[in-house]
Design a protein around this motif. Structure first.
Motif, PDB file in Angstrom:
ATOM      1  N   GLY B 100      -5.076  -4.206 -14.629  1.00 36.35           N
ATOM      2  CA  GLY B 100      -5.234  -2.761 -14.756  1.00 36.35           C
ATOM      3  C   GLY B 100      -5.647  -2.352 -16.155  1.00 36.35           C
ATOM      4  O   GLY B 100      -6.495  -1.495 -16.330  1.00 36.35           O
ATOM      5  N   LEU B 105      -9.633  -4.176 -10.755  1.00 35.15           N
ATOM      6  CA  LEU B 105     -10.214  -4.714  -9.535  1.00 35.15           C
ATOM      7  C   LEU B 105     -10.584  -3.574  -8.595  1.00 35.15           C
ATOM      8  O   LEU B 105      -9.819  -2.625  -8.426  1.00 35.15           O
ATOM      9  CB  LEU B 105      -9.175  -5.631  -8.887  1.00 35.15           C
ATOM     10  CG  LEU B 105      -9.577  -6.558  -7.763  1.00 35.15           C
ATOM     11  CD1 LEU B 105     -10.666  -7.512  -8.217  1.00 35.15           C
ATOM     12  CD2 LEU B 105      -8.373  -7.360  -7.308  1.00 35.15           C
ATOM     13  N   LEU B 114      -6.497   2.464  -0.596  1.00 38.27           N
ATOM     14  CA  LEU B 114      -5.675   3.540  -1.151  1.00 38.27           C
ATOM     15  C   LEU B 114      -4.460   3.718  -0.250  1.00 38.27           C
ATOM     16  O   LEU B 114      -4.567   3.594   0.971  1.00 38.27           O
ATOM     17  CB  LEU B 114      -6.481   4.839  -1.208  1.00 38.27           C
ATOM     18  CG  LEU B 114      -7.635   4.875  -2.222  1.00 38.27           C
ATOM     19  CD1 LEU B 114      -8.557   6.045  -1.939  1.00 38.27           C
ATOM     20  CD2 LEU B 114      -7.101   4.960  -3.640  1.00 38.27           C
ATOM     21  N   HIS B 123      -2.034   9.060  -6.878  1.00 39.85           N
ATOM     22  CA  HIS B 123      -2.562   7.759  -7.281  1.00 39.85           C
ATOM     23  C   HIS B 123      -2.917   7.758  -8.767  1.00 39.85           C
ATOM     24  O   HIS B 123      -2.586   6.840  -9.506  1.00 39.85           O
ATOM     25  CB  HIS B 123      -3.825   7.423  -6.481  1.00 39.85           C
ATOM     26  CG  HIS B 123      -3.553   6.802  -5.139  1.00 39.85           C
ATOM     27  ND1 HIS B 123      -3.601   7.507  -3.977  1.00 39.85           N
ATOM     28  CD2 HIS B 123      -3.256   5.533  -4.786  1.00 39.85           C
ATOM     29  CE1 HIS B 123      -3.335   6.706  -2.966  1.00 39.85           C
ATOM     30  NE2 HIS B 123      -3.128   5.495  -3.427  1.00 39.85           N
ATOM     31  N   GLU B 126       0.154   8.034 -11.130  1.00 43.41           N
ATOM     32  CA  GLU B 126       0.883   6.771 -11.170  1.00 43.41           C
ATOM     33  C   GLU B 126       0.207   5.788 -12.125  1.00 43.41           C
ATOM     34  O   GLU B 126       0.850   5.178 -12.981  1.00 43.41           O
ATOM     35  CB  GLU B 126       0.876   6.197  -9.755  1.00 43.41           C
ATOM     36  CG  GLU B 126       2.170   5.637  -9.304  1.00 43.41           C
ATOM     37  CD  GLU B 126       2.048   5.082  -7.902  1.00 43.41           C
ATOM     38  OE1 GLU B 126       3.074   4.893  -7.291  1.00 43.41           O
ATOM     39  OE2 GLU B 126       0.915   4.821  -7.426  1.00 43.41           O
ATOM     40  N   ALA B 127      -1.126   5.663 -11.947  1.00 43.05           N
ATOM     41  CA  ALA B 127      -1.866   4.700 -12.763  1.00 43.05           C
ATOM     42  C   ALA B 127      -1.882   5.132 -14.226  1.00 43.05           C
ATOM     43  O   ALA B 127      -1.705   4.313 -15.134  1.00 43.05           O
ATOM     44  CB  ALA B 127      -3.289   4.559 -12.230  1.00 43.05           C
ATOM     45  N   MET B 175     -11.420   4.950  -6.163  1.00 41.44           N
ATOM     46  CA  MET B 175     -10.980   3.586  -6.491  1.00 41.44           C
ATOM     47  C   MET B 175     -11.494   3.171  -7.868  1.00 41.44           C
ATOM     48  O   MET B 175     -10.770   2.562  -8.663  1.00 41.44           O
ATOM     49  CB  MET B 175     -11.516   2.581  -5.462  1.00 41.44           C
ATOM     50  CG  MET B 175     -10.823   2.552  -4.131  1.00 41.44           C
ATOM     51  SD  MET B 175      -9.092   2.182  -4.286  1.00 41.44           S
ATOM     52  CE  MET B 175      -9.184   0.574  -5.061  1.00 41.44           C
ATOM     53  N   LEU B 178      -9.682   4.996 -10.594  1.00 40.09           N
ATOM     54  CA  LEU B 178      -8.369   4.374 -10.809  1.00 40.09           C
ATOM     55  C   LEU B 178      -8.519   3.083 -11.597  1.00 40.09           C
ATOM     56  O   LEU B 178      -7.723   2.778 -12.495  1.00 40.09           O
ATOM     57  CB  LEU B 178      -7.704   4.080  -9.462  1.00 40.09           C
ATOM     58  CG  LEU B 178      -7.101   5.278  -8.745  1.00 40.09           C
ATOM     59  CD1 LEU B 178      -6.779   4.927  -7.301  1.00 40.09           C
ATOM     60  CD2 LEU B 178      -5.850   5.731  -9.467  1.00 40.09           C
TER      61      LEU B 178
END
Lengths: 306, 339
Positions: B100, B105, B114, B123, B126-127, B175, B178
């Motif tokens: 991360g 990825l 997701l 999402h 959180e990241a 995605m 993120l």
């Protein structure tokens, strides 16, 4: 939302109406409750005919059915043949016992099955997993009337730490509730395990790991959370089952709930009482199913109430 | 003929270095050798593509770098170093710090990648909290920034959307947002466009190319589609049977393929204006499962130019003018003596 509620309400009426009608015909086509009840008591044919006329059982079945449906629609479920009292208050008085029993059984189910399911799925194919799966298969396949007496033998007779039957103390609920929880416990454990394994293999769990989340967070927020969704549906169905299907357990443990009331009513050919009990159970099941759907829609954004 | 060298050219500015990576899976008493001795270097800001058919081991390479393989997988005798640190020797905690933040990825199917019960905003939060320690308003602002960066219109309104409410292309953009939220040095994209419409594919590839320049990221693009890989990558690795059979620039691979497998792969691509009566040129046979580490060329059974030596001895990956090929036909029979 309003449309959903309206549709569910109509559907609920249809279900309860169908249950009421089926119960009425199943009972009334099975024989004559008055002669069943009075011939054992040694009444003469004339006496029986007189009571039958007095209680309206000499009318054609269609007329009695219409009478039953219209009265029930007004909340009048008739008088118990056996007790001579209004049936609805008799049923309602027993209902809390069934609710307590079902509630405690559900609590035991959740408290045991969810940790076991998570444990089994976290260490798949381990000795622990195999033990849990085997016990669950056992719990699902041993009949309740075998489990009940075994528990009584162990805890009431040999260890003498829990009451055999009745509802005199708080402890009385333990054995029937444990017995009642066996099947749903086993079912939920297996379901949660399978559901967790499925979610574990999903791409969003791999993605969460790839994002660097800790294993704890992945299991809690990504696996358990999503795996509990199907469990919720089955929990709702099981609660409905427990509310209506506790006849055997309530009989084995002489628990004064709606199940044992129904059983007694059937043995006494007390048709009005049995009908009232079945209708109350049907309403309870419909309500629980409705609540399950609402809760499901609240926790799963993919489901909309429409 | 230029001098042949048995290893990939070393790059001093190397970000990621993979040396002799082998992965096998143990399942039900059987061992499958998915990746066999893969080596490559990736420079900072460089993009390489890994091409191969299903089962060629390309995704396994990606997951092995991230240390995200299933427990049944075993990585053996190899080094994967990121800026000099060996990822394979890291403990799980240190590896989580890499995921991360340093390597991110993106997967093939944004439909399933997701969490269906979390909103886009959840999402992102959180990241961002995990990678940057951002919370509340700061996280919101950064989320909007990131969604803007990946070309999502009206990002504020998308934050409250659930994955199922977004289109496939939009989900893949989320995605990617993120993935870049932790400012990774390397983005591994595993078939990022395979589940998308062709027009959306092109947009996503353009987005990846733009992000690579703007964020100075290296990219490893894994795909079965040579065209997709060539459009984004500086260099292309062609994999077959768990080994790299060709390693060259995108241009060299597409225009001057040397390995018979690469040639067959290019010949098998359907032409959009081709004659419909001409059957597609599929490669005869199928890639087999390898239960032994390869002792000969894996492509030999399907190769139109197969020679005796091909089914007896494993051809090494030899570089001529930076164009690497693992083929006896290309290196000549006397190449037998080189390894």
């Amino acid at each position: 939302m309003a449309r959903f509620l309206a549709r569910r309400l109509i559907l609920a009426f249809v279900v309860v109406f169908a249950v009421a009608s089926l119960t009425f015909f199943a009972l009334n086509l099975s024989g004559d409750p008055i002669s069943n009840a009075l011939s054992d008591a040694g009444a003469s044919e004339e006496q029986i005919a007189a009571v039958r006329h007095q209680m309206g059982y000499d009318r054609p079945i269609i007329v009695r059915y219409a009478d039953f449906i219209f009265s029930a629609g007004r909340g009048d479920f008739g008088r118990s043949i056996f007790y001579g009292e209004e049936t609805l208050p008799l049923v309602v008085a027993r209902f809390p016992y069934t609710m307590i029993l079902a509630g405690v059984a559900m609590l035991i189910t959740v408290l045991v099955a969810i940790p076991l399911g998570i444990l089994a799925a976290t260490f798949p194919d381990s000795l622990l997993d195999r033990t849990i799966v085997t016990l669950a298969a056992l719990g699902q396949s041993v009949p309740i009337f075998v489990v009940g007496p075994i528990l009584i033998l162990i805890f009431s007779v040999h260890l003498a730490i829990l009451p055999v039957s009745g509802a005199e103390s708080l402890w009385s609920v333990v054995l029937p509730a444990v017995t009642l929880s066996f099947y749903p416990m086993a079912r939920i454990t297996r379901l949660l395990r399978a559901s967790m394994l499925e979610v574990t293999g999903s791409e969003y769990v791999l993605t969460a790991r790839a994002r660097g989340f800790s294993e704890f967070r992945v299991v809690l927020r990504y696996i358990s959370n999503n795996a509990l969704l199907p469990v919720l549906t089955v929990l709702g169905l099981q609660l409905g089952n427990l509310l209506g299907g506790a006849v055997i357990v309530e009989t084995v443990f002489a628990w004064p709930g709606i199940g044992s009331l129904t059983r007694d009513a059937l043995i006494n050919s007390d048709f009005p009482l049995a009908q009232a009990a079945v209708i109350v159970i049907a309403i309870a099941v419909v309500v629980v199913n409705f609540l399950t759907d609402v809760v499901y829609a609240l926790v799963d954004p993919r489901i909309r109430l429409s | 003929m230029a001098e042949s060298v048995p290893v990939a050219p070393q790059d001093a500015a190397s970000l990621l270095s993979v040396r002799d990576l082998s992965v096998c899976f143990h399942a039900k008493g059987e061992t499958v050798h998915a990746v066999n001795g893969v080596s490559f270097d990736l420079a900072r800001g460089e993009a390489i593509g890994i091409v191969g058919e299903s089962g060629s081991g390309k995704s396994t390479v990606a997951l092995a770098i991230m240390q995200l393989l299933a427990p049944a997988a075993e990585i053996s005798g190899s080094h994967v170093t990121l800026e000099g640190r060996d990822l394979l020797a890291m403990n799980p905690r240190a590896m989580r710090q890499v995921r991360g933040r340093e390597i991110a990825l993106v997967f093939q199917d944004p439909m399933t990648a997701l969490n269906p019960v979390l909103t886009v905003g959840q999402h992102m939060q959180e990241a961002l909290y995990l990678h940057e320690g951002l919370k509340g308003q700061a996280a919101f602002i950064r989320s909007v920034e990131l969604l803007n960066l990946v070309g999502i219109a009206a990002p504020e309104s998308r934050l409250s959307a659930y994955p199922h409410q977004l289109s496939g292309g939009m989900r893949q953009r989320v995605m990617i947002a993120l993935a870049v939220s932790g400012n990774p040095k390397l983005l591994i994209a595993d078939e990022p466009t395979t589940a998308l419409d062709v027009t959306i594919q092109a947009q996503i590839l353009q987005l990846l190319a733009r992000l690579r320049d703007e964020l100075d990221m290296s990219i490893i693009l894994v795909s079965h589609d040579l065209g997709v890989v060539a459009s984004l990558s500086d260099r292309v690795l062609v994999m077959y049977g768990g080994t790299v059979v060709e390693d060259a620039t995108a241009e060299q691979v597409l225009l001057y393929p040397k390995h018979p497998y690469t040639s067959a792969l290019i010949a098998a691509r359907p032409e959009i204006d081709g004659d419909r009566d001409v059957p597609l040129r599929a490669i005869p046979g199928a890639a087999g499962r390898q239960c032994e580490p390869p002792s000969s060329c894996s492509f030999a059974p399907r190769c139109p130019e197969c020679m005796d030596v091909c089914s007896q001895s494993l051809p090494p990956l030899l570089f001529v003018n930076g164009h690497g090929t693992a083929c006896w036909k290309v290196s000549g029979i006397d190449g037998e003596r080189i390894p």
